[in-house]
Design a protein around this motif. Sequence first.
Motif, PDB file in Angstrom:
ATOM      1  N   THR B 136       1.640   5.486   2.286  1.00  0.00           N
ATOM      2  CA  THR B 136       1.692   5.098   1.055  1.00  0.00           C
ATOM      3  C   THR B 136       0.613   5.920   0.290  1.00  0.00           C
ATOM      4  OG1 THR B 136       0.157   3.182   1.085  1.00  0.00           O
ATOM      5  CG2 THR B 136       2.412   2.942   1.436  1.00  0.00           C
ATOM      6  N   LEU B 192       6.001  -7.884   1.187  1.00  0.00           N
ATOM      7  CA  LEU B 192       6.548  -6.694  -0.002  1.00  0.00           C
ATOM      8  C   LEU B 192       7.998  -7.115   0.223  1.00  0.00           C
ATOM      9  CD1 LEU B 192       4.373  -4.094   1.613  1.00  0.00           C
ATOM     10  CD2 LEU B 192       4.130  -5.180  -0.760  1.00  0.00           C
ATOM     11  N   ASN B 208      -0.119  -5.438  -4.093  1.00  0.00           N
ATOM     12  CA  ASN B 208      -1.003  -4.540  -3.228  1.00  0.00           C
ATOM     13  C   ASN B 208      -2.464  -4.856  -3.010  1.00  0.00           C
ATOM     14  OD1 ASN B 208      -2.049  -3.404  -5.377  1.00  0.00           O
ATOM     15  ND2 ASN B 208      -1.424  -1.039  -4.917  1.00  0.00           N
TER      16      ASN B 208
END
Lengths: 285, 363
Positions: B136, B192, B208
């Motif tokens: 990410t 998630l 997040n």
Amino acid sequence: MVIPSALESGQAKSAAQSFNDPLSHYAAKLRNNRNLEPNELHSRRRLVQLEREPLRPSRRRGPNRTIVEVRDSTEMRLINLLERSFHYLSDQNYEQAVAALEQAAQLNPKEHFHAARTYLRALHDYPRALHHLNAYDALTPDFDDSDGLFPVSYLKGLCYRNMGNHAEAVRQFSIGIDSLALKHGSEWVNYKQYVSRAVSYLALQQPDKALDDLVIAAKNCPNFSPLVTYYKAKAFEQQGRPDEAKRTYQDALFFWQANRVKGIGQPEDQYNPVFEDDIDNASKQ
Amino acid sequence: MKRKHNQLLIFLLLVSVRSIAQSPTPAQLVGTWIGESTEVDIGWVRPLPWRMTFRADSTVEIALMANGERPKTVRWQVKDRAVQIDTVQFGAAQWTLRGDQLHINAWQPQRYRRFTDVPMDSATVRKAISSRTWSTDSLIYNLFDDGSVCLKNERTGNTTLHYWQLVPVESSIFLVIRGTHENPVNFSHFPLQITQAGSNMLTVRGWNGKRWGEFGFVRTGNLKPDDHCRTNDFQLCNTFLPPGDQKYPYYEYKKGRLGAIRRLVAREFVPVSGVTQAGLVRFRFVVNCEGKAGMFEMQTVDENYEPCRFDTRLTDQLRRIVQERITEWEPGKGTGNDTNNTYDTVCLLTFRLKDGQVAEIFP
């Protein structure tokens, strides 16, 4: 400075239980139990609130819950400072804590004691601790105040001792010991006070007097104490009795290890810290 | 079972503090809500890996987002605009509904998100994401086939070991990362919801730690069967524990405690002549539940407790001694009935310097 009458008249216990009312809770704790655990008060949320907002004005509730009447802005400011100092202490931010306590002491001279204890315990800053203890002691010249466990004279003695002035340390320790021992008997004196005086006697090369104190300390200590035994061995050493010293060091080591089995791994007195390998090394010499 | 029930009650009690807001109607509550986060204290948001399913038949199912955790079903009702779940009642003004977001306003505010089902096949997702390296914008995820996951923070260089699992909720699949090197089941990360699983791109929906939204994971490599997680030496056991919940300064050192440290410093510290600075050098660090020290910070103040900079010949020596030479710490233990458990603990070690020499060492 107005001390809330409710606190003076014995409602402090219920005040300490009133957790929803920060004024009463902290004020009662501060005035009646100075051994407050910083952990109790930890919350950044509360600290930020204290830094951003002044405390709310005086509140009066029903008889069971009315504890503190904040009568003027000085008192509100004082409580705010004390609360902040506790938060800083719990954050281990000692510099900010003593800054708040210095200001608190200017508003209320009684807070010199709290500042002194923080300098002594958290920062080991003996000259500043002594300065505040003297200022606090001067409030009641004819009375040796106490923090609930030790008299002020004892704390002053610790400062002098750590600054290397053992003669003055002995004098201060003696004030605390004698006032209680003469009035009620030596068995009422905390054994750690005798140990501290003995440590100073040893530093002054007076092992006989140190041993006298340590004998009383051993009587007053509820359990076998590695601390007392270790300094007894030191006194024997100074007296030129090496065999007794060696045997006593071994006893001290045994007591330490016995404590460890019981789950006690820390020195018994933070002002006179003796560690396992201190004893071990001394016994080997 | 009793422990689970207690956990549930604690969870409910944590949020049962009065506050001011508008409460939703019973019809608006019906459905599944996924926990986003709980604000433990200012600046400290902790994942809230819970699922609550309110049903019209007055039952609510509350479950931890983890496989093998049995959900608890209790009754709920709305009476006088107050919501009662099991035996705990929430004030009328405590619940706020904003769009698909449910806020429980309390001393530790909690945020839930209305669940939207995105059907996914668990086996397909597992096949797509397992034994792959995903990136990410801030983290690299190595999802090993044995259920372990290595998280590497590119900014800090910190690498930590955890465990991953796919948790089904209705027809959807959630990627749940939890546990530490020390305990595979504690401290869940933010769950998630997987909305798309391709061979090179993974799309998830969730919180997040800063914002809610859809995030993309890009596949950046494959993991070989003999690959394993190479973590840093130091990893916290209590990943999401705020400082205030860590045990208050705990201080033990296996080899003789403070006495040994003092002797070590006396042996290894070389006084620097010509330096007249005085003040404190304080090291703050964490001893984790295994007795390893890390996360060192150094703070320096002068004699008047004002921040200052010391000669680096002094501070570098002290830093080396504290970080490299003092190694055998004992982990902090609980108190009372909790003495068998060990915890991450914040420790202090302070050096009082005077004229280029160490005058005193204390915790």
